[in-house]
Design a protein around this motif. Sequence first.
Motif, PDB file in Angstrom:
ATOM      1  N   ASP A  92     -66.486  19.201 -27.029  1.00  9.76           N
ATOM      2  CA  ASP A  92     -67.290  18.109 -27.513  1.00  9.76           C
ATOM      3  C   ASP A  92     -68.169  18.633 -28.448  1.00  9.76           C
ATOM      4  OD1 ASP A  92     -70.095  19.304 -26.561  1.00  9.76           O
ATOM      5  OD2 ASP A  92     -68.728  19.739 -24.782  1.00  9.76           O
ATOM      6  N   PRO A  93     -68.872  17.341 -29.082  1.00  8.74           N
ATOM      7  CA  PRO A  93     -69.526  17.703 -30.436  1.00  8.74           C
ATOM      8  C   PRO A  93     -70.475  18.664 -30.514  1.00  8.74           C
ATOM      9  CG  PRO A  93     -69.857  15.430 -29.632  1.00  8.74           C
ATOM     10  CD  PRO A  93     -69.081  16.196 -28.538  1.00  8.74           C
ATOM     11  N   ARG A  94     -70.919  19.424 -29.477  1.00  9.93           N
ATOM     12  CA  ARG A  94     -71.916  20.734 -29.594  1.00  9.93           C
ATOM     13  C   ARG A  94     -71.105  21.772 -30.341  1.00  9.93           C
ATOM     14  NH1 ARG A  94     -72.818  22.180 -23.524  1.00  9.93           N
ATOM     15  NH2 ARG A  94     -70.721  21.235 -23.659  1.00  9.93           N
ATOM     16  N   TYR A  95     -69.754  21.616 -30.183  1.00  8.05           N
ATOM     17  CA  TYR A  95     -68.935  22.777 -30.578  1.00  8.05           C
ATOM     18  C   TYR A  95     -68.024  22.606 -32.017  1.00  8.05           C
ATOM     19  CZ  TYR A  95     -70.582  25.204 -26.275  1.00  8.05           C
ATOM     20  OH  TYR A  95     -71.124  25.949 -25.408  1.00  8.05           O
ATOM     21  N   THR A  99     -68.401  22.376 -34.983  1.00 10.09           N
ATOM     22  CA  THR A  99     -68.728  23.109 -36.232  1.00 10.09           C
ATOM     23  C   THR A  99     -68.320  24.541 -36.009  1.00 10.09           C
ATOM     24  OG1 THR A  99     -70.410  22.024 -36.864  1.00 10.09           O
ATOM     25  CG2 THR A  99     -70.289  23.961 -37.978  1.00 10.09           C
ATOM     26  N   GLN A 100     -68.774  25.060 -35.019  1.00 14.00           N
ATOM     27  CA  GLN A 100     -68.267  26.430 -34.154  1.00 14.00           C
ATOM     28  C   GLN A 100     -66.754  26.581 -34.132  1.00 14.00           C
ATOM     29  OE1 GLN A 100     -70.591  27.546 -30.698  1.00 14.00           O
ATOM     30  NE2 GLN A 100     -69.485  29.478 -30.421  1.00 14.00           N
ATOM     31  N   PRO A 124     -69.916  11.971 -26.241  1.00 10.98           N
ATOM     32  CA  PRO A 124     -70.887  11.976 -25.207  1.00 10.98           C
ATOM     33  C   PRO A 124     -70.322  10.797 -24.098  1.00 10.98           C
ATOM     34  CG  PRO A 124     -72.048  12.137 -27.097  1.00 10.98           C
ATOM     35  CD  PRO A 124     -70.498  11.794 -27.609  1.00 10.98           C
ATOM     36  N   GLY A 125     -70.263  11.372 -22.859  1.00 10.99           N
ATOM     37  CA  GLY A 125     -70.254  10.238 -21.833  1.00 10.99           C
ATOM     38  C   GLY A 125     -68.670   9.852 -21.604  1.00 10.99           C
ATOM     39  N   PHE A 155     -50.842  24.601 -15.031  1.00 15.38           N
ATOM     40  CA  PHE A 155     -52.040  24.835 -14.894  1.00 15.38           C
ATOM     41  C   PHE A 155     -52.401  26.038 -14.174  1.00 15.38           C
ATOM     42  CE2 PHE A 155     -53.057  23.859 -10.722  1.00 15.38           C
ATOM     43  CZ  PHE A 155     -51.984  23.176 -10.068  1.00 15.38           C
ATOM     44  N   SER A 194     -57.679  29.809 -11.137  1.00 15.87           N
ATOM     45  CA  SER A 194     -59.141  29.266 -11.424  1.00 15.87           C
ATOM     46  C   SER A 194     -59.447  27.959 -11.502  1.00 15.87           C
ATOM     47  CB  SER A 194     -59.531  29.782 -12.956  1.00 15.87           C
ATOM     48  OG  SER A 194     -58.526  29.533 -14.021  1.00 15.87           O
ATOM     49  N   LEU A 195     -58.390  26.934 -11.722  1.00 15.76           N
ATOM     50  CA  LEU A 195     -58.890  25.693 -11.577  1.00 15.76           C
ATOM     51  C   LEU A 195     -59.324  25.233  -9.923  1.00 15.76           C
ATOM     52  CD1 LEU A 195     -58.642  23.326 -13.509  1.00 15.76           C
ATOM     53  CD2 LEU A 195     -56.810  22.570 -12.207  1.00 15.76           C
ATOM     54  N   THR A 196     -60.291  24.527  -9.971  1.00 13.20           N
ATOM     55  CA  THR A 196     -60.879  24.177  -8.762  1.00 13.20           C
ATOM     56  C   THR A 196     -59.850  23.020  -8.055  1.00 13.20           C
ATOM     57  OG1 THR A 196     -62.080  22.208  -9.420  1.00 13.20           O
ATOM     58  CG2 THR A 196     -63.306  24.617  -9.374  1.00 13.20           C
ATOM     59  N   VAL A 197     -60.069  22.898  -6.644  1.00 13.97           N
ATOM     60  CA  VAL A 197     -59.099  21.923  -6.142  1.00 13.97           C
ATOM     61  C   VAL A 197     -59.534  20.392  -6.446  1.00 13.97           C
ATOM     62  CG1 VAL A 197     -59.164  20.909  -3.634  1.00 13.97           C
ATOM     63  CG2 VAL A 197     -59.102  23.468  -3.874  1.00 13.97           C
ATOM     64  N   ASP A 198     -60.988  20.255  -6.737  1.00 14.10           N
ATOM     65  CA  ASP A 198     -61.349  18.977  -6.999  1.00 14.10           C
ATOM     66  C   ASP A 198     -60.833  18.537  -8.531  1.00 14.10           C
ATOM     67  OD1 ASP A 198     -62.662  18.342  -4.749  1.00 14.10           O
ATOM     68  OD2 ASP A 198     -64.657  18.572  -5.610  1.00 14.10           O
ATOM     69  N   HIS A 229     -58.300  19.602  -9.990  1.00 11.27           N
ATOM     70  CA  HIS A 229     -56.725  19.462  -9.724  1.00 11.27           C
ATOM     71  C   HIS A 229     -56.509  18.175  -9.226  1.00 11.27           C
ATOM     72  CE1 HIS A 229     -52.876  20.178  -7.455  1.00 11.27           C
ATOM     73  NE2 HIS A 229     -52.511  20.306  -8.689  1.00 11.27           N
TER      74      HIS A 229
END
Lengths: 366, 366
Positions: free
Chosen positions: A56-59, A61-62, A77-78, A99, A103-107, A109
């Motif tokens: 997302d846009p926060r990252y 540049t990094q 965003p959104g 996948f 580590s992926l959660t049931v939800d 997935h």
Amino acid sequence: MSRYQLRRDKLRRLMKKSGADGFLVTNFTNVTYLTGFRGDDSFLILLPDGEIVLSDPRYTTQLKEECPGVDLEIRTPGTAMITSIRKVLRRCRCREVGFESNSLTVDLHGALVEGVDDVRWVPCGGLVERLRMVKDRDEIRSIRKAVMLAERAFGTVRSGLRSIDQERIVAHAIENEIRRFGGRGCSFSPIVAVGPRAALPHATVEDIPIGDHGLLLIDWGADSPDGYKSDLTRVLVTGKISPKLKRIYQLVLKAQQRAIEAIRPGAKCADVDAVARKVIADAGFGKYFGHGLGHGIGLDIHEGPRLSAANSEPLKAGMVVTVEPGIYLPGVGGVRIEDDVLVTRGGHEVLTNLPKDWDSAATQLG
Amino acid sequence: MSRYQLRRDKLRRLMKKSGADGFLVTNFTNVTYLTGFRGDDSFLILLPDGEIVLSDPRYTTQLKEECPGVDLEIRTPGTAMITSIRKVLRRCRCREVGFESNSLTVDLHGALVEGVDDVRWVPCGGLVERLRMVKDRDEIRSIRKAVMLAERAFGTVRSGLRSIDQERIVAHAIENEIRRFGGRGCSFSPIVAVGPRAALPHATVEDIPIGDHGLLLIDWGADSPDGYKSDLTRVLVTGKISPKLKRIYQLVLKAQQRAIEAIRPGAKCADVDAVARKVIADAGFGKYFGHGLGHGIGLDIHEGPRLSAANSEPLKAGMVVTVEPGIYLPGVGGVRIEDDVLVTRGGHEVLTNLPKDWDSAATQLG
């Protein structure tokens, strides 16, 4: 070719083996391992001929700074991450996508299966963790650095220990010294446990002074500038202790040394664990060694391989493991001695250098 | 009745509503919330008339100290957690057991379904997180403490800032001050970003001195002695900055104040987000505000409710959220202003007290 490209190519080969034409990396540490990007909240999609980081846009540049050349899919965003995933997978015409089921959660997935239903989702748990178990040259250098930082910090803090210093103060001092020497900080909240509190394998620090308890257990590690961890334990004898505790110290040391001697490529993790456990059990303390012998270290403080009775995997050259037997007598005290060991082609190399024989444990308080 | 018993009783009511006669809590923070136990690697099984913590011998003593009265199932080394789960659920004759589908992994869920097959597993994702969103009196006191620790630390560090201090040094100093005042440390790695680096919403600290960049963004928080978090951001004006950045500062402040005014029970999270977003968009900077307005804080630094366009949930009295609009101009600089706000029956209370008007941002460097 960068280390990250090499790692992604190794993963591509595993991906193809499992029949997938795409791989969704959702574990943030795995994303870091495969791209060099150090932020979070970002996924990676690996394709046969490319790779895309979803963020997302926060990252923005990094990401451009930390993983130049990697394609980006930055959602507004959104917008849900799942929308980004669908967009990329459809554009790339992926059909079978692996996948990270470990580590992926049931939800999440469930949301993938429902939201990206033109793809067959293939559980590929532990693929990246399997790669991460065997360290490359850069990683071993980083772990050596993390060991050096931990040892220098321990050295300065130990040399200035006073009996009025509290567990918490000692823990904070270690982190400050690691930072002063250039590390990010501790690799986990250090355990600093005086006297009978050393019988708690995972004690949290309290405002208890070292005083004249006789025994001080310190379990700490450093986080290197690029995120690799070290993990050590030493027991300091700061006063008079019972002959029984002295005997336990020497027993734990013997168990640790025997286990280290057993480390070589091909040795089974469970067998190395058993070597230490037998030394302790034969002396009648078996039930007071209530945890596995050790674990891998790397970008995480706990990773594969586990040195435990339940793990029959063989060791491989390039793995780095802790070896940390312990004996804990409730209400009395405990001893654990822990070093970091690299599996080499010829056997092993102990990366840690702090002395650990009985005489070296004696510590004069200021 | 202890706070933990009260929380477990609330969860029991939710469990019954969902038709389950047992609930497996696998998220360690949720286990802490429901029992007071602060270690990890331990699960909780909640039953209609009791509760059992499943752990291993490393934690036996600590469990007895931290959650007296709770039943324990301690597995021996080498025994899998799943074996403990099966044993307890069979003993208690559970038939429908809820599990935390929002945090349980696909692989562990598969192992549960296969290994404990006389139970029907009911996905109950987010049940405990839902309880945790509304803070009780003890929790609000702890968050106030975390705010106080963060503010005192900021005050002392700010008063001693020198232009030669590097981002990293400032971050470490804040953590040291929080600890000196009694906190555990920072609630996350602080962001200390000078000049144009303030345009990176999640900048990592570097060895860059404050110098004469004019602008310094600090995003930090404290971890209270019992694990509750605070989260604040202030921008300091340490030299000459452009009229554009000054305008942005005032705009972000206005957006934040308007959004805070909109906080009351019943207000939708998305609507509060929209209030701030409109102020910024109307001034033509909409695309430079690339993240949600805020998030809940508590035992985790990021928890529910999210203040974002995607969340139509209503706020409730007892929720504590950050309000942190920002404008980020790549290569130029960025401004974010962040406070922690408690939703009260009558509206809201801003828990943070540091000044934030334009004049207060001016900072003399030593």
